[in-house]
Design an enzyme around this catalytic site. Structure first.
Site, mmCIF file in Angstrom:
data_model
loop_
_atom_site.group_PDB
_atom_site.id
_atom_site.type_symbol
_atom_site.label_atom_id
_atom_site.label_comp_id
_atom_site.label_asym_id
_atom_site.label_seq_id
_atom_site.Cartn_x
_atom_site.Cartn_y
_atom_site.Cartn_z
ATOM 1 C CE LYS A 112 -4.172 -2.126 1.740
ATOM 2 N NZ LYS A 112 -3.772 -3.541 1.859
HETATM 3 C C1 LIG Z 1 -4.432 -4.574 1.226
HETATM 4 C C2 LIG Z 1 -3.714 -5.867 1.167
HETATM 5 C C3 LIG Z 1 -4.094 -6.910 0.288
HETATM 6 C C4 LIG Z 1 -5.322 -6.798 -0.597
HETATM 7 O O1 LIG Z 1 -5.160 -5.879 -1.644
HETATM 8 P P1 LIG Z 1 -6.415 -5.385 -2.496
HETATM 9 O O2 LIG Z 1 -5.900 -4.302 -3.352
HETATM 10 O O3 LIG Z 1 -7.422 -4.899 -1.488
HETATM 11 O O4 LIG Z 1 -6.929 -6.553 -3.259
HETATM 12 C C5 LIG Z 1 -3.328 -8.052 0.251
HETATM 13 N N1 LIG Z 1 -2.251 -8.215 1.051
HETATM 14 C C6 LIG Z 1 -1.856 -7.250 1.914
HETATM 15 C C7 LIG Z 1 -0.669 -7.501 2.773
HETATM 16 C C8 LIG Z 1 -2.555 -6.041 2.002
HETATM 17 O O5 LIG Z 1 -2.156 -5.091 2.864
#
Ligand SMILES: *Cc1c(COP(=O)(O)O)cnc(C)c1O
Length: 472
Positions: A112
């Site tokens: 993120k």
């Molecule tokens: C947010 C997140 C996901 C999921 O990602 P999306 O874009 O919501 O599909 C998967 N793994 C981790 C570690 C995350 O922080």
């Protein structure tokens, strides 16, 4: 190139307006009216650029000319300057023609960071140009909150308020938020669940007066600019497997396996395909909360209650970004999207035609792993490939291995979090407790700051008014 709402009842907007708006006023999501295309030659030429240069080049057509080239390039350089690897997104060999794309080298150790570091700078820039400020409000079940806080801390035009469910996130996740001491960062522990946090945030956004007074804004996964930032690492990975010594297969294709929750990350891979990246397969990994995997198998999207798992960032009931793909699937027809979403609202379920699900399967496949199988996968990956992976990443790798059609096509599995973000699960699976990177080594000793009150919506509204520095 304006952006259109998937529901067709909100005005088309330019990139900077989409950035500030988040959700469209008709409840839809913004998507580009026309997708830019990148030629094979351009893709190959881009392989020699640095990560920030590549990001600048790829994002430019999406910006609608709303942000100056030099300003944007500076923002991108700044966004990735503190990542702990010079190549930003290292691609490491895993198995036979199989690679791990490490997206955990940013400040909070999850993928993120790659989007939010840039989005916060974009927001700050666009607001400053308009002489405005915004109060970002986020409900988090773990990773989003810390990535948003690190991205927003100290930005002149932003305040950030993050609500997390008290006692229901890991200590590392909590401390990554509560140890950030900055006058524009506000943490709130809510006595309740993640859903309670989300409902409180929704309650703020429907209060039109407060929305305006406090300049409320969102940074959640439906933010279009996040998608743009995430396209970059897919192109980067494809370029990297095509490096001398590791050739793309004859048809020049690459397959991605992505652990998925809100469908934002894997949708960015689909967007990379839309602009011209030769993607052969997108494999979606889910945990026990397998709404997407069931959909890819049956053509029915059916929401059920959420089960807590070892991979909490994928514990979702509905994947919010899916509507963007749906719009594309039905040939950009908002009337069809409205019909489907209406059904979903009324019955918590919808089904698409057999022709449409056949089309879906030409791009996507789903795979699920429960907690016991996830731990076994982490153990196996450690034993066979000598790497520690977090539970989300393990699910992605196994999805790729299970669903991959052609072993000659390079498989890139996306590592969405650093193993040290989920030390208990990693230790349970492998017997090894992963250490935090040096720059976070003293995280467990740092002082925390957090409001811990039994919140109700009115108290929260008063709090938001007290922290928002926007003149009413
Ligand atoms: C947010 C997140 C996901 C999921 O990602 P999306 O874009 O919501 O599909 C998967 N793994 C981790 C570690 C995350 O922080």
């Amino acid at each position: 190139m304006p952006y259109l709402s998937t529901r067709g009842r909100a005005p088309p907007l330019k990139f900077d307006e989409v950035l500030l708006a988040g959700l469209a006023s008709d409840g839809g999501l913004y998507v580009p009216a026309v997708w830019p295309r990148v030629s094979d030659r351009e893709l190959r030429a881009m392989a020699t650029l640095s990560y920030p240069e590549m990001a600048t080049h790829l994002a430019r057509p999406f910006l609608d000319g709303t942000i100056g080239d030099a300003e944007f390039a500076a923002m991108v350089r700044d966004a990735y300057k503190d990542f702990d690897r010079p190549d930003i997104v290292p691609l490491t060999p895993l198995g036979a023609n199989e690679f791990l794309l490490e997206l955990f080298h940013g400040p909070t150790l999850s993928f993120k960071d790659y989007a939010l570091q840039l989005v916060a700078r974009l927001l700050d820039h666009v607001l400053a140009k308009r002489g405005r400020r915004a109060t970002i409000v986020v409900a988090t079940s773990g990773d989003t909150g810390s990535a948003a806080i690190e991205a927003c801390r100290g930005r002149a035009a932003l305040d950030i308020v993050v609500l997390h469910p008290k006692g229901r996130i890991s200590e590392v996740q909590r401390r990554q938020m509560t140890t950030v001491i900055s006058p524009n960062v506000h943490n709130i522990a809510v006595e309740g669940t993640f859903d309670d946090c989300q409902n409180l945030v929704k309650g703020l956004f429907v209060d039109a007066r407060l929305h305006k007074d406090a300049g409320l804004a969102a940074m959640n996964s439906i933010n279009w600019a996040r998608i743009v930032a995430q396209i970059v690492y897919y192109v980067r990975a494809a370029a990297a497997v095509d490096a001398p010594g590791v050739k793309l297969d004859a048809r020049g294709q690459v397959a991605f396996a992505v652990p998925t929750g809100n469908f934002g990350n894997v949708y960015a891979a689909y967007a990379a395909k839309k602009i011209g990246l030769p993607v052969s397969q997108l494999m979606v990994g889910s945990n026990a909360n397998d709404i997407l995997t069931r959909f890819f198998e049956t053509g029915e999207m059916k929401a059920v209650t959420v089960t807590p798992t070892l991979s909490p960032s994928m514990d979702i009931q509905v994947s919010s970004n899916f509507e963007r793909y749906l719009f594309d699937l039905v040939d950009n027809r908002p009337d069809v999207v409205n019909g489907i979403m209406e059904q979903f609202r009324a019955h918590h379920a919808f089904r698409i035609s057999s022709e449409r699900i056949a089309k879906v399967r030409t791009s996507f496949e789903g795979f699920r792993l429960d907690d016991a199988a996830t731990l076994a996968a982490m153990k196996k990956i450690h034993a066979e490939n000598a790497v520690l992976v977090d539970p989300h990443t393990a699910i992605g790798i196994m999805a790729g291995r299970a669903k991959r059609r052609d072993p000659k096509v390079p498989l890139v599995a996306v590592a969405t979090a650093h193993p040290a973000k989920f030390p208990d699960a990693v230790e349970k699976a492998t017997g090894i407790r992963p250490a935090l990177p040096d720059r976070l080594a003293d995280l467990l000793q740092r002082p925390e700051h957090c409001e811990e009150i039994r919140w109700n919506l009115d108290a929260l509204k008063d709090y938001i008014r007290s922290v928002a520095k926007v003149a009413a």
